[in-house]
Design an enzyme around this catalytic site. Structure first.
Site, short mmCIF file in Angstrom:
data_model
loop_
_atom_site.label_atom_id
_atom_site.label_comp_id
_atom_site.label_asym_id
_atom_site.label_seq_id
_atom_site.Cartn_x
_atom_site.Cartn_y
_atom_site.Cartn_z
N GLU A 1 -0.28 -9.67 -1.44
CA GLU A 1 -1.25 -9.68 -0.35
C GLU A 1 -2.46 -8.82 -0.72
O GLU A 1 -3.59 -9.26 -0.74
CB GLU A 1 -0.54 -9.12 0.87
CG GLU A 1 -1.44 -8.80 2.01
CD GLU A 1 -0.64 -8.14 3.11
OE1 GLU A 1 0.50 -8.57 3.38
OE2 GLU A 1 -1.16 -7.18 3.69
N ILE B 1 0.85 -1.18 0.00
CA ILE B 1 0.00 0.00 0.00
C ILE B 1 0.90 1.25 0.00
O ILE B 1 2.05 1.17 0.41
CB ILE B 1 -0.90 -0.06 1.25
CG1 ILE B 1 -2.18 0.73 1.07
CG2 ILE B 1 -0.16 0.34 2.51
CD1 ILE B 1 -3.23 0.35 2.12
N GLY C 1 2.20 5.39 -1.54
CA GLY C 1 2.62 6.15 -2.72
C GLY C 1 3.76 5.51 -3.49
O GLY C 1 3.75 5.51 -4.73
N ILE D 1 7.93 3.76 7.89
CA ILE D 1 7.81 5.09 8.50
C ILE D 1 9.20 5.65 8.80
O ILE D 1 9.52 6.77 8.46
CB ILE D 1 6.92 5.01 9.75
CG1 ILE D 1 5.48 4.79 9.27
CG2 ILE D 1 7.03 6.27 10.63
CD1 ILE D 1 4.44 4.60 10.32
#
Ligand code: ACO
Ligand code: BUA
Length: 448
Positions: free
Chosen positions: A245, A221, A223, A319
């Site tokens: 997935e 998932i 950008g 992150i």
């Protein structure tokens, strides 16, 4: 099993209204709304109407693709009425968590079906029943079989907009269902591919040349994976396959660009996936299509299965990370942002695959709301940070300044490789930190 002639009568007997379904939820119940597009609409609205009269109900759901708060949350005032739990956080779950209303369940996604137990009511959306009494579960085989096994009562909300997902363990027969609600056919959640930023594009530009013809792709998932999908569709790379997935619109782009041949050494000709989230174009692509094959996450994310597919390429985001190469893809300090999901499953599986590669991508810096800028490659991770992928499992880290190969590297070689792809404004400071941490040598080569 029912005889064919019994099915219409049995269907009628089990048919109730959304209001009646909500009335079945009792104080102290553990209710599951499933995963992905399975979360119900009409029954949730009715549970919302009862919320203030309920006590000690827990709603467990792993929405991932839905970014709309549940009515059960919006209409309840406290955890004494309804509390929430999830195995993955998205926007509104982060909000519920900040409000102290939602707890996180740490998972390895490939194991999730085995975790589920004591589900009093499983309430999920499904595709309409066929003439044989089978309801297609829609594009989220994922962990649903685990929930079905653990559920004492199963209530289905039929949604004609739910695509029919072909695959393995994608059907549930009327004889195994307690109640059926014919819903108001809410549109499927729409999650367009994120338009990549110029930084996402630069990162994608480092990855594309490392993807060989004949590779099988897992795009996560966010950008950066979206930018890789878009750029691959425009590239010269050919003969690609999918085993992922989450199925996202990028796979339709790649298919439409003629890049997907499905010529892999396992599940030939099929794009294998555990759950889907995208635009209507993706749901139309899935509907009754033999090429896209939905399967439980215990298969899709199984490290051995992934490892057995040659030239497996896994691309995920994170992150932040530290100079040892420990990756956090799920928390901002103490705050849960997302989840482990399948990141570790695919990092391990892709590295073990013949010619496989696992990429974890991150922007070199982040500008925070108050205007300050931080390097996302940090000497050590802030207090409360969770390690999603341990340093031992990390293969490549990619930023807009290049790629760092970490496998087999010593601690100082890792620090050197990571500082070389950190933002230039932070490199000097990171070197000083690495020196203090004892993971720096005078021979290290850094471009400033
Ligand atoms: C479904 C799949 O991905 S399958 C692949 C395997 N699974 C995984 O890798 C799971 C873990 N990874 C992830 O969930 C994602 O890759 C992420 C969250 C790490 C990155 O995804 P992106 O969509 O690129 O992240 P994005 O930049 O939009 O950040 C997501 C949220 O985290 C917040 N956030 C990100 N970094 C920080 C930070 N350092 N501090 C505070 N908040 C942060 C953002 O503000 C955003 O929150 P908001 O939407 O409430 O504003
Ligand atoms: C539910 C898991 C989603 C992810 O892997 O990100």
């Amino acid at each position: 099993m029912y005889k064919l002639s019994q099915i219409p009568e049995e269907y009628k007997k089990k048919l109730i209204t959304a209001e009646q379904a909500a009335a079945l939820v009792k104080d102290g119940d553990r209710v599951s709304y499933g995963l992905g597009c399975a979360a119900p609409y009409d029954i949730d609205i009715e549970i919302g109407k009862r919320a203030k009269d309920l006590h000690g109900v827990e709603i467990v759901a792993t929405t991932v693709v839905k970014d709309e708060p549940y009515a059960a949350y919006l209409n309840s005032d406290s955890n004494e009425q309804i509390r929430f739990a999830t195995a993955h956080m998205n926007g509104f779950e982060r909000k519920m968590s900040k409000d102290g209303r939602c707890w996180f369940i740490p998972i390895l996604f490939n194991e999730l079906p085995k975790y589920w137990e004591n589900i009093d009511k499983l309430i999920i959306q499904v595709h309409p029943m066929d003439q044989w009494g089978n309801f297609n579960l829609g594009p989220q085989a994922s962990d649903l079989r685990g929930l079905i096994r653990a559920a004492k009562t199963i209530i289905l909300e039929v949604n004609q907009n739910m695509p029919k997902a072909l695959g393995y363990e994608t059907e549930l027969n009327l004889c195994d269902v307690d109640y059926v609600v014919e819903g108001s056919n809410h549109p499927m959640p729409q999650i367009p591919n994120r338009a990549g930023t110029p930084v996402d594009d630069k990162i994608a530009d480092y990855i594309i040349p490392m993807i060989e013809d004949g590779s099988t792709l897992q795009l996560g998932i966010g950008g950066i994976p979206s930018a890789v999908g878009r750029k691959l569709a425009e590239s010269d790379v050919k003969d690609l396959s999918g085993h992922t997935e989450m199925l996202v619109d990028s796979y339709v782009d790649l298919y439409e660009a003629g890049k997907i041949t499905g010529n892999k050494n396992r599940d030939k000709g099929k794009i294998i996936y555990a759950f889907a989230g995208g635009t209507q174009r993706l749901y139309d692509f899935i509907n009754d299509n033999q090429i896209v094959f939905n399967a439980p996450v215990s298969y899709v994310n199984n490290v051995g299965v992934v490892a057995s597919i040659d030239k497996f390429i896994s691309i995920n985001g994170c992150i932040d990370l530290d100079l040892y190469g420990q990756v956090n893809a799920e928390t901002a300090g103490y705050q849960q942002i997302s989840g482990t999901g399948g990141q570790l499953d695919f990092a391990q599986g892709a590295f073990a695959s013949n010619g496989g590669k696992s990429f974890i991508c991150v922007h070199s810096t982040r500008k925070f709301k108050d205007g300050h800028v931080e390097s996302l490659i940090k000497p050590t991770l802030p207090a409360g940070t969770v390690i999603t992928t341990p340093r031992s499992a990390v293969h490549y880290i990619v930023t807009e300044y290049g790629t760092a190969l970490l496998k087999g590297k010593s601690t100082w070689e890792r620090a050197e490789a990571l500082i070389n792809i950190a933002h230039p404004d932070f490199r000097e400071e990171l070197i000083k930190d690495a020196e203090k941490m004892g993971i720096w040598t005078k021979t290290s080569k850094i471009s400033m």
